[in-house]
Structure formats: C-alpha cells, structure tokens
Write a protein that holds these residues in place. Structure first.
Motif, PDB file in Angstrom:
ATOM      1  N   UNK A  23      26.572 139.813 103.444  1.00 50.86           N
ATOM      2  CA  UNK A  23      27.215 141.014 102.909  1.00 50.86           C
ATOM      3  C   UNK A  23      26.717 141.344 101.495  1.00 50.86           C
ATOM      4  N   UNK A  24      26.488 140.328 100.665  1.00 48.42           N
ATOM      5  CA  UNK A  24      26.060 140.543  99.282  1.00 48.42           C
ATOM      6  C   UNK A  24      24.795 139.759  98.956  1.00 48.42           C
ATOM      7  N   UNK A  25      24.002 139.433  99.995  1.00 52.63           N
ATOM      8  CA  UNK A  25      22.785 138.639  99.795  1.00 52.63           C
ATOM      9  C   UNK A  25      21.592 139.398 100.360  1.00 52.63           C
ATOM     10  N   UNK A  84      23.355 145.901  91.396  1.00 55.39           N
ATOM     11  CA  UNK A  84      24.285 145.933  92.534  1.00 55.39           C
ATOM     12  C   UNK A  84      25.124 144.659  92.625  1.00 55.39           C
ATOM     13  N   UNK A  85      24.917 143.727  91.680  1.00 53.62           N
ATOM     14  CA  UNK A  85      25.617 142.446  91.639  1.00 53.62           C
ATOM     15  C   UNK A  85      25.485 141.701  92.968  1.00 53.62           C
ATOM     16  N   UNK A  86      24.236 141.582  93.425  1.00 56.09           N
ATOM     17  CA  UNK A  86      23.921 140.884  94.664  1.00 56.09           C
ATOM     18  C   UNK A  86      23.368 139.503  94.341  1.00 56.09           C
ATOM     19  N   UNK A  87      23.229 138.688  95.352  1.00 54.52           N
ATOM     20  CA  UNK A  87      22.497 137.427  95.252  1.00 54.52           C
ATOM     21  C   UNK A  87      21.170 137.648  95.971  1.00 54.52           C
ATOM     22  N   UNK A 105      18.117 134.923  86.897  1.00 50.54           N
ATOM     23  CA  UNK A 105      18.428 133.563  87.329  1.00 50.54           C
ATOM     24  C   UNK A 105      19.847 133.434  87.867  1.00 50.54           C
ATOM     25  N   UNK A 106      20.791 134.130  87.256  1.00 49.62           N
ATOM     26  CA  UNK A 106      22.180 134.021  87.716  1.00 49.62           C
ATOM     27  C   UNK A 106      22.423 134.765  89.028  1.00 49.62           C
ATOM     28  N   UNK A 107      21.460 135.569  89.479  1.00 53.04           N
ATOM     29  CA  UNK A 107      21.612 136.284  90.741  1.00 53.04           C
ATOM     30  C   UNK A 107      20.778 135.678  91.863  1.00 53.04           C
ATOM     31  N   UNK A 108      20.182 134.523  91.611  1.00 53.27           N
ATOM     32  CA  UNK A 108      19.409 133.860  92.661  1.00 53.27           C
ATOM     33  C   UNK A 108      20.339 133.003  93.511  1.00 53.27           C
ATOM     34  N   UNK A 109      20.098 133.053  94.799  1.00 58.10           N
ATOM     35  CA  UNK A 109      20.883 132.234  95.714  1.00 58.10           C
ATOM     36  C   UNK A 109      20.411 130.771  95.557  1.00 58.10           C
TER      37      UNK A 109
END
Length: 157
Positions: A94-96, A128-131, A152-156
C-alpha cells in the motif's frame, strides 16, 4: 563505440526535464525533443502494435550488471524508449514502491540523465511519504553516492 545522437534538447543547453507518469508508473526524460509516439510498424519477429510493451532492437544501458556491454537484442520497454530515458517502478504494498529499472539509450549515457531520474524518483518517495525497495542497481548506487537522510529514512529495511 557510442552512437551519435541527433541534435536535441540536451545538446542545445536545455535543462534536463523529468516527467512523471503515475498511470504508467514511470519517470521519463525526452532525449531528442520528439513526442512519445508509437512506431507505425514493428519488426514482426520482435513486437507489434497490439502488444502493450513492444520490443525494439536497440542498444540500451539498463539495469543488469554494471559494466555490461550494450548489444542489439530485443529489449522490452515502453514504446518510444529509444527517444527517452526511463525509470520504472511498481507498488508492491500500500505504501511501498519498488524502484525496479532504469534505461538510458547508449548514445546518451554519461550525461547525468540516470542521476536526474533517480533523484526525481527518490524525491517522489519522500514527498508521498512512501517506503522504497531498490531493485535497480543504479538507484542503489545513487543512494550510496547521495546518502541524504530524507532518502535513507524512506528505504525499506
């Protein structure tokens, strides 16, 4: 040996413009100022207009192994890709998003085009504040060379 490209926007000193097509889930840079049009005919052995992603025989630098030599092989990509550079992504949750694949035609390599595509894709992930899952080796390299905290903070993990 690099192929000579027609005089286009890049040679005329125009800034590189990245376009985001959310429906097709791709970022693109038009390379020679032409519109994205499908070829009127296709080689019958490698694709046709009826396919959603025709193949074209062209030398392409794409996600594969670093140092691969481009060869004339059928490459499946969005139509008109020989006139544009492309970064493809897919939603895998959904958010990745999975940043999957980057292609820059051989004649346009070494001009920073892939860097612009990578930056646009990662900026999209942040906005979009996704991962992001990084399948594409070039995007992985870009993040290593540009370890910005917002990326870096948005990497899965």
């Amino acid at each position: 040996m690099a192929h000579s490209a027609p005089l286009g926007l890049l040679e005329q000193g125009c800034p590189i413009q990245v376009e985001h097509d959310r429906k097709r889930r791709q970022f693109t840079v038009r390379l020679n100022g032409t519109r994205d049009v499908r070829p009127k005919t296709a080689h019958p052995a490698v694709g046709s207009l009826e396919t959603s992603q025709p193949s074209i025989l062209s030398p392409i630098m794409c996600c594969g192994f670093p140092g691969d030599t481009p060869t004339l092989t059928p490459v499946f990509h969005p139509s008109g890709c020989h006139d544009k550079a492309v970064l493809l992504y897919e939603y895998v949750g959904k958010r990745i998003v999975d940043l999957q694949h980057t292609e820059v035609p051989d004649a346009y390599r070494g001009r920073g085009i892939a860097k612009h595509l990578a930056k646009a894709a990662l900026d999209f992930v942040v906005e979009e504040d996704l991962k992001a899952h990084l399948t594409c080796w070039y995007i992985q390299k870009y993040v290593k060379e540009n370890p910005l905290p917002q990326y870096l903070e948005h990497l899965q993990p």
